[in-house]
Design a protein around this motif. Structure first.
Motif, short mmCIF file in Angstrom:
data_model
loop_
_atom_site.label_atom_id
_atom_site.label_comp_id
_atom_site.label_asym_id
_atom_site.label_seq_id
_atom_site.Cartn_x
_atom_site.Cartn_y
_atom_site.Cartn_z
N THR A 79 12.21 9.32 15.92
CA THR A 79 11.98 9.22 14.47
C THR A 79 12.98 8.29 13.79
O THR A 79 12.66 7.68 12.76
N VAL A 80 14.17 8.18 14.36
CA VAL A 80 15.17 7.27 13.78
C VAL A 80 14.68 5.83 13.89
O VAL A 80 14.76 5.05 12.93
N ASP A 81 14.16 5.47 15.05
CA ASP A 81 13.65 4.13 15.24
C ASP A 81 12.42 3.88 14.38
O ASP A 81 12.26 2.80 13.77
N THR A 82 11.54 4.88 14.31
CA THR A 82 10.33 4.74 13.48
C THR A 82 10.69 4.49 12.03
O THR A 82 10.17 3.57 11.39
N GLU A 83 11.61 5.29 11.49
CA GLU A 83 11.99 5.11 10.09
C GLU A 83 12.64 3.75 9.87
O GLU A 83 12.38 3.08 8.86
N GLY B 120 8.35 -1.49 -2.06
CA GLY B 120 8.63 -0.31 -2.87
C GLY B 120 7.55 0.76 -2.84
O GLY B 120 7.50 1.63 -3.70
N ALA B 121 6.65 0.70 -1.84
CA ALA B 121 5.54 1.65 -1.79
C ALA B 121 5.69 2.67 -0.67
O ALA B 121 4.75 3.40 -0.37
N LEU B 122 6.86 2.70 -0.03
CA LEU B 122 7.09 3.62 1.10
C LEU B 122 7.77 4.89 0.63
O LEU B 122 8.80 4.85 -0.04
N THR B 123 7.19 6.03 1.00
CA THR B 123 7.80 7.33 0.76
C THR B 123 8.08 7.98 2.11
O THR B 123 7.18 8.04 2.96
N VAL B 124 9.30 8.42 2.33
CA VAL B 124 9.66 9.07 3.59
C VAL B 124 9.97 10.54 3.32
O VAL B 124 10.76 10.86 2.44
N ARG B 125 9.33 11.40 4.07
CA ARG B 125 9.58 12.83 3.97
C ARG B 125 9.97 13.36 5.34
O ARG B 125 9.27 13.15 6.33
N ARG B 126 11.11 14.05 5.38
CA ARG B 126 11.61 14.61 6.64
C ARG B 126 11.53 16.14 6.58
O ARG B 126 11.86 16.74 5.56
N TYR B 127 11.12 16.74 7.68
CA TYR B 127 11.00 18.19 7.77
C TYR B 127 11.87 18.66 8.94
O TYR B 127 11.45 18.62 10.09
N ILE C 25 0.86 -1.19 0.00
CA ILE C 25 0.00 0.00 0.00
C ILE C 25 0.90 1.24 0.00
O ILE C 25 1.84 1.30 0.79
N PRO C 26 0.65 2.22 -0.85
CA PRO C 26 1.44 3.46 -0.80
C PRO C 26 1.37 4.10 0.59
O PRO C 26 0.27 4.39 1.09
N VAL C 27 2.52 4.29 1.21
CA VAL C 27 2.59 4.88 2.55
C VAL C 27 3.50 6.09 2.51
O VAL C 27 4.64 6.01 2.02
N LEU C 28 3.00 7.21 3.00
CA LEU C 28 3.81 8.42 3.17
C LEU C 28 4.14 8.55 4.65
O LEU C 28 3.24 8.78 5.47
N LEU C 29 5.40 8.39 4.99
CA LEU C 29 5.86 8.51 6.38
C LEU C 29 6.46 9.90 6.55
O LEU C 29 7.45 10.25 5.89
N ILE C 30 5.88 10.69 7.42
CA ILE C 30 6.30 12.08 7.64
C ILE C 30 6.96 12.19 9.01
O ILE C 30 6.37 11.85 10.03
N LEU C 31 8.21 12.68 9.00
CA LEU C 31 9.00 12.75 10.23
C LEU C 31 9.52 14.17 10.46
O LEU C 31 9.87 14.87 9.50
#
Length: 351
Positions: free
Chosen positions: A278-282, A293-300, A263-269
């Motif tokens: 957040t390190v452990d979560t990622e 291949g459906a994980l997108t990680v965005r860091r702010y 499932i496409p997942v956007l993980l926002i940290l």
């Protein structure tokens, strides 16, 4: 006409013009506030039946003239949160609307006049609640049942994968989610002590107190036992809150995350998150989900746990003024646009 009368009239004119100027400025400020707090979407109150109770919700839909829209279902974090999160969700809903998606959220049980008590819920209860909301949405002619996904923050990290295991979802947006309840609590404790500049002695005492609470939870101690162990001082804990913690403290999302594979997942940290490691979560999200291949990680980097700009959140005055005069500016740069872009094509952008 004497000089005194002329002086009084001149003073009166100055006072009138000064008052007029103040009124013009005030009217301008009111106009700015109304404009900044008006969002390009339609909102309606809705009622959803679940488990003998009614969920009091808000459905926000785009003003694009389309007959059907995709839907983002909101799963709250911890605390007594109403459907709009005190209007804090509205900039996010507007971003969803720009991408052609409606947004659905509801008052937690016991909040804003809703029946029930959210502190009586387990993470499974909350997942059942969200699944019921999705079933309700699928029955609506204006919602595209093939484009329904989840948005959840913080504590919702334990709920999102449970929902996906119960009902099909098209995507998931996970904002600052934790993995393990106890590990997250210890991380938050130590991070807060460091932020406060706590001494070694104070840190040692805080850890000992936390360990004592964990032992009480492990042996299923009552709230009364907790209070006695604290020397009669509940330290802000309530009986309802104690029971809520006792019901959920073993939560760990690691195994449940497998329901999100494919499932496409956007993980926002956030870069300044003292609530969640957040390190452990990622690390865990990548370990469980990267193979699909459906994980997108965005860091702010400039964001706090709530994805607000740190420079704003650290000042109550700045937070209040920004919320009133420019609510969209509360959030970290790129956060709202990033969510919109993901929704426009959830299947791309994995990294």
């Amino acid at each position: 006409m004497g000089p005194k009368v002329q002086h009084r009239r001149r003073g009166l004119r100055i006072a009138v013009w000064s008052l007029a100027a103040v009124l013009v400025v005030a009217a301008g400020l009111v106009g700015v506030v109304l404009w900044q707090n008006s969002y390009d979407m339609d909102e309606q109150r809705v009622s959803i039946r679940h488990g003998g109770h009614t969920l009091n919700g808000v459905l926000a839909t785009p003003k694009d003239g389309r007959e059907r829209h995709g839907l983002v279902v909101y799963v709250h974090g911890d605390g007594p949160i109403d459907a709009t999160h005190d209007d804090g969700y509205k900039p996010l809903w507007e971003a969803n609307a720009k991408a052609g998606y409606a947004s659905l959220s509801w008052d937690k049980p016991g909040v804003a006049g809703a029946s029930g008590n959210w502190l009586g819920q387990s993470m499974d209860d909350r997942a059942d609640e969200a699944a019921a909301a999705i079933a309700w949405a699928c029955a609506r002619p204006d919602i595209d049942g093939d484009r329904i996904g989840l948005w959840g923050a913080s504590q919702a990290g334990w709920v999102l994968p449970k929902v996906a295991a119960r009902t099909p979802v098209s995507f998931v947006i996970a904002v600052s989610p934790a993995i393990n309840w106890l590990q997250q609590g210890r991380y938050n404790l130590l991070a807060q002590l460091r932020a406060d500049g706590a001494s070694a002695a104070r840190t040692k005492a805080a850890i000992a107190k936390s360990d004592s609470t964990r032992r009480l939870l492990k042996r299923h101690a009552s709230f009364e036992e907790y209070v006695r162990a604290r020397g009669g001082d509940a330290d802000g804990m309530t009986a309802d809150r104690w029971r809520f913690i006792a019901k959920n403290y073993t939560a760990d999302a690691t195994q449940d995350l497998r329901a999100l594979r494919g499932i496409p997942v956007l993980l926002i940290l956030a870069g300044h998150d003292i609530n969640v490691d957040t390190v452990d979560t990622e690390r865990v999200y990548r370990k469980v989900l990267d193979a699909g291949g459906a994980l997108t990680v965005r860091r702010y980097p400039d964001a706090t746990h709530s994805l607000l700009k740190q420079s704003i959140e650290q000042s109550d005055l700045k937070t209040t003024l920004t919320a009133v005069f420019s609510p969209r500016s509360l959030f970290a740069d790129g956060f709202l646009d990033g969510q919109r872009q993901f929704l426009e094509d959830p299947g791309t952008g994995a990294q």
